[in-house]
Design a protein around this motif. Structure first.
Motif, PDB file in Angstrom:
ATOM      1  N   ALA A  75       0.838  -1.198   0.000  1.00 35.75           N
ATOM      2  CA  ALA A  75       0.000   0.000   0.000  1.00 35.75           C
ATOM      3  C   ALA A  75       0.871   1.246   0.000  1.00 35.75           C
ATOM      4  CB  ALA A  75      -0.916  -0.001   1.221  1.00 35.75           C
ATOM      5  N   LYS A  76       0.315   2.329  -0.503  1.00 33.80           N
ATOM      6  CA  LYS A  76       1.010   3.612  -0.520  1.00 33.80           C
ATOM      7  C   LYS A  76       0.232   4.602   0.326  1.00 33.80           C
ATOM      8  CE  LYS A  76       2.635   2.632  -5.194  1.00 33.80           C
ATOM      9  NZ  LYS A  76       2.607   3.032  -6.630  1.00 33.80           N
ATOM     10  N   ILE A  77       0.933   5.579   0.848  1.00 34.75           N
ATOM     11  CA  ILE A  77       0.273   6.585   1.664  1.00 34.75           C
ATOM     12  C   ILE A  77      -0.776   7.334   0.834  1.00 34.75           C
ATOM     13  CG2 ILE A  77       1.927   8.452   1.222  1.00 34.75           C
ATOM     14  CD1 ILE A  77       1.630   9.095   4.287  1.00 34.75           C
ATOM     15  N   ASN A  78      -1.916   7.589   1.422  1.00 30.41           N
ATOM     16  CA  ASN A  78      -3.068   8.242   0.774  1.00 30.41           C
ATOM     17  C   ASN A  78      -3.766   7.361  -0.260  1.00 30.41           C
ATOM     18  OD1 ASN A  78      -2.766  10.648   2.275  1.00 30.41           O
ATOM     19  ND2 ASN A  78      -1.193  11.363   0.843  1.00 30.41           N
ATOM     20  N   ASP A  79      -3.491   6.061  -0.231  1.00 29.41           N
ATOM     21  CA  ASP A  79      -4.281   5.121  -1.035  1.00 29.41           C
ATOM     22  C   ASP A  79      -5.730   5.131  -0.543  1.00 29.41           C
ATOM     23  OD1 ASP A  79      -2.402   4.151  -2.769  1.00 29.41           O
ATOM     24  OD2 ASP A  79      -2.313   2.128  -1.933  1.00 29.41           O
ATOM     25  N   ASP A  80      -6.645   4.877  -1.454  1.00 32.27           N
ATOM     26  CA  ASP A  80      -8.018   4.612  -1.046  1.00 32.27           C
ATOM     27  C   ASP A  80      -8.118   3.146  -0.617  1.00 32.27           C
ATOM     28  OD1 ASP A  80      -9.103   7.153  -1.538  1.00 32.27           O
ATOM     29  OD2 ASP A  80      -9.348   6.708  -3.675  1.00 32.27           O
ATOM     30  N   ILE A 124     -14.025   2.657   1.443  1.00 32.93           N
ATOM     31  CA  ILE A 124     -14.402   2.804   2.851  1.00 32.93           C
ATOM     32  C   ILE A 124     -13.441   3.665   3.658  1.00 32.93           C
ATOM     33  CG2 ILE A 124     -15.620   0.598   2.868  1.00 32.93           C
ATOM     34  CD1 ILE A 124     -13.188  -0.605   4.336  1.00 32.93           C
ATOM     35  N   GLY A 125     -12.337   4.120   3.043  1.00 29.87           N
ATOM     36  CA  GLY A 125     -11.402   4.944   3.800  1.00 29.87           C
ATOM     37  C   GLY A 125     -10.125   5.190   3.036  1.00 29.87           C
ATOM     38  N   THR A 126      -9.099   5.621   3.768  1.00 32.24           N
ATOM     39  CA  THR A 126      -7.802   5.922   3.161  1.00 32.24           C
ATOM     40  C   THR A 126      -6.671   5.498   4.083  1.00 32.24           C
ATOM     41  OG1 THR A 126      -7.815   8.158   4.100  1.00 32.24           O
ATOM     42  CG2 THR A 126      -8.649   7.922   1.856  1.00 32.24           C
ATOM     43  N   THR A 127      -5.507   5.247   3.483  1.00 31.94           N
ATOM     44  CA  THR A 127      -4.309   5.025   4.282  1.00 31.94           C
ATOM     45  C   THR A 127      -3.722   6.379   4.639  1.00 31.94           C
ATOM     46  OG1 THR A 127      -2.886   4.905   2.323  1.00 31.94           O
ATOM     47  CG2 THR A 127      -3.821   2.835   3.150  1.00 31.94           C
ATOM     48  N   GLN A 128      -2.972   6.405   5.733  1.00 37.60           N
ATOM     49  CA  GLN A 128      -2.380   7.666   6.168  1.00 37.60           C
ATOM     50  C   GLN A 128      -1.066   7.401   6.896  1.00 37.60           C
ATOM     51  OE1 GLN A 128      -5.517   9.250   8.652  1.00 37.60           O
ATOM     52  NE2 GLN A 128      -5.124   7.801  10.307  1.00 37.60           N
ATOM     53  N   SER A 129      -0.397   8.455   7.298  1.00 43.26           N
ATOM     54  CA  SER A 129       0.889   8.325   7.974  1.00 43.26           C
ATOM     55  C   SER A 129       0.738   7.595   9.302  1.00 43.26           C
ATOM     56  CB  SER A 129       1.489   9.711   8.220  1.00 43.26           C
ATOM     57  OG  SER A 129       2.598   9.622   9.101  1.00 43.26           O
ATOM     58  N   ILE A 130       1.774   6.844   9.661  1.00 38.89           N
ATOM     59  CA  ILE A 130       1.780   6.117  10.922  1.00 38.89           C
ATOM     60  C   ILE A 130       1.727   7.067  12.111  1.00 38.89           C
ATOM     61  CG2 ILE A 130       4.285   6.049  11.203  1.00 38.89           C
ATOM     62  CD1 ILE A 130       1.856   3.133  11.896  1.00 38.89           C
ATOM     63  N   SER A 131       2.029   8.345  11.886  1.00 38.39           N
ATOM     64  CA  SER A 131       1.984   9.336  12.970  1.00 38.39           C
ATOM     65  C   SER A 131       0.552   9.570  13.444  1.00 38.39           C
ATOM     66  CB  SER A 131       2.591  10.664  12.505  1.00 38.39           C
ATOM     67  OG  SER A 131       1.858  11.219  11.431  1.00 38.39           O
ATOM     68  N   LEU A 167     -10.293  -7.226   0.346  1.00 42.18           N
ATOM     69  CA  LEU A 167      -9.936  -5.924   0.897  1.00 42.18           C
ATOM     70  C   LEU A 167      -8.676  -5.471   0.175  1.00 42.18           C
ATOM     71  CD1 LEU A 167     -10.094  -3.698   3.154  1.00 42.18           C
ATOM     72  CD2 LEU A 167      -8.714  -5.246   4.570  1.00 42.18           C
ATOM     73  N   PHE A 168      -8.703  -4.271  -0.395  1.00 43.18           N
ATOM     74  CA  PHE A 168      -7.538  -3.817  -1.154  1.00 43.18           C
ATOM     75  C   PHE A 168      -7.377  -2.305  -1.074  1.00 43.18           C
ATOM     76  CE2 PHE A 168     -11.018  -3.627  -4.216  1.00 43.18           C
ATOM     77  CZ  PHE A 168     -10.774  -2.461  -4.937  1.00 43.18           C
ATOM     78  N   THR A 169      -6.186  -1.850  -1.410  1.00 40.44           N
ATOM     79  CA  THR A 169      -5.948  -0.410  -1.546  1.00 40.44           C
ATOM     80  C   THR A 169      -5.601  -0.105  -2.992  1.00 40.44           C
ATOM     81  OG1 THR A 169      -3.538  -0.245  -1.201  1.00 40.44           O
ATOM     82  CG2 THR A 169      -4.938  -0.448   0.778  1.00 40.44           C
ATOM     83  N   ALA A 170      -5.894   1.126  -3.389  1.00 38.73           N
ATOM     84  CA  ALA A 170      -5.605   1.556  -4.761  1.00 38.73           C
ATOM     85  C   ALA A 170      -5.322   3.051  -4.769  1.00 38.73           C
ATOM     86  CB  ALA A 170      -6.788   1.241  -5.673  1.00 38.73           C
ATOM     87  N   SER A 171      -4.512   3.469  -5.707  1.00 38.63           N
ATOM     88  CA  SER A 171      -4.252   4.895  -5.870  1.00 38.63           C
ATOM     89  C   SER A 171      -5.537   5.611  -6.263  1.00 38.63           C
ATOM     90  CB  SER A 171      -3.183   5.122  -6.941  1.00 38.63           C
ATOM     91  OG  SER A 171      -2.000   4.409  -6.625  1.00 38.63           O
TER      92      SER A 171
END
Length: 319
Positions: free
Chosen positions: A144-149, A288-295, A263-267
């Motif tokens: 996954a990449k940061i800010n992936d859907d 259903i959401g987005t990936t984000q920084s671990i912070s 369950l998957f992520t995509a740009s």
């Protein structure tokens, strides 16, 4: 210790010289040179299925759960091997006839072939399925990449409610009871997506242990977190009907496992092709959401952007 500690502390180092083992941090073995993809799953009575009163349905659940490991990797299952331990009661002629008939139905449905296995006498009933497919590439975990859907196929929660019905922990009318128990025994795995997932997914997993537990697994070695929107997490009309009728909370029904959806992520740039493929193949795919920084801490938020804490994140094998 839980299963991930066990794997990391005792087995991961043994797989270092086998790059195809993917550091034991994925659901499959992938030999790229030989285009070979393998998954192995074990199912125990009282843990992975309630009882063996309906062997024809139990075996369908087991087969679908097993091949979903390959399907979420964008691999078409081709062969399966089944090993079983049981006694005269569980492996009687009547049960064996029902199992054989169900396996034949599943083979025709998913174009797979029984290719071997083993049987062992035991008073503890269990099955182990090895599924095999062939592919030039797969969709890995932890890509996954940061800010992936973040997306999910199908609906969540129906299987869990079916389990509650089977355990007599919730009372429903006959029609709803049948619907939910059917979803428990015969999950709608997304085999039609094989060949399409690689067109948009950065990373993927099937939901076996629960949405949140499997989402954690999907990004567990990356510096990533996530934000999910409860209102967007898809549930069936029947589940919504029951939640409203019984005044139950949606958050408690969306991460209990046995859904076997992808369950998957995509740009973000892939949103159009995802919508097109969902429409063409008549498959429900929901962001259903987005990936984000671990912070930022992982979170699920309601309509007012307020964080919600689920009672259960999913199933974790503990030893």
């Amino acid at each position: 210790m839980h299963e991930f500690e066990l794997i990391k502390n005792y087995f991961q180092k043994l797989s270092k010289k086998s790059t195809s083992a993917l550091k034991l941090n994925d659901d499959v073995f992938f030999d790229k040179k030989n285009k070979l993809v393998v998954s192995v799953d074990t199912y125990i009575e009282g843990n992975h299925f309630v009882d063996f009163k309906k062997p024809d349905l139990v075996i369908k659940k087991i087969i679908r759960a097993s091949i979903s490991d390959l399907i979420c990797k964008d691999v078409q299952p081709k062969y399966y091997f089944i090993s079983g331990s049981g006694n005269k009661k569980s492996f009687c002629k009547s049960n064996m006839s029902k199992i054989s008939k169900s396996l034949n139905q599943e083979q025709k449905r998913y174009n797979i072939f029984l290719s071997g296995g083993d049987t062992v006498f035991s008073n503890k009933l269990s099955f182990t399925i090895t599924s095999i497919g062939f592919a030039k590439n797969i969709i890995f975990r932890n890509k996954a990449k940061i800010n992936d859907d973040i997306y999910i196929t199908g609906n969540l929660g129906d299987s869990y409610l079916g389990l509650l019905v089977l355990k007599n922990k919730i009372k429903l009318n006959n029609s709803l009871s049948k619907y939910f128990t059917d979803q428990y025994y015969m999950p709608s795995i997304q085999s039609k997506l094989v060949g399409q997932i690689k067109k948009f997914a950065n990373t993927s997993i099937d939901i076996s242990d629960g949405l949140l537990t499997d989402l954690d697994k999907m990004i567990n070695v990356q510096q990533l977190s996530y934000k999910l929107y409860l209102k967007d997490i898809p549930i069936s009309k029947n589940l919504k009907k029951v939640l409203d009728l019984k005044k139950l909370s949606k958050i408690d029904y969306i991460s209990n496992g046995d859904d076997y959806q992808v369950l998957f992520t995509a740009s973000k740039s892939k949103s159009r092709i995802i919508s097109k493929i969902a429409s063409n193949y008549r498959i429900k795919i929901t962001k259903i959401g987005t990936t984000q920084s671990i912070s930022k801490k992982p979170s699920i938020v309601d309509d007012k952007n307020m964080k919600i804490t689920p009672k259960n994140k999913g199933y974790i094998h503990k030893f």
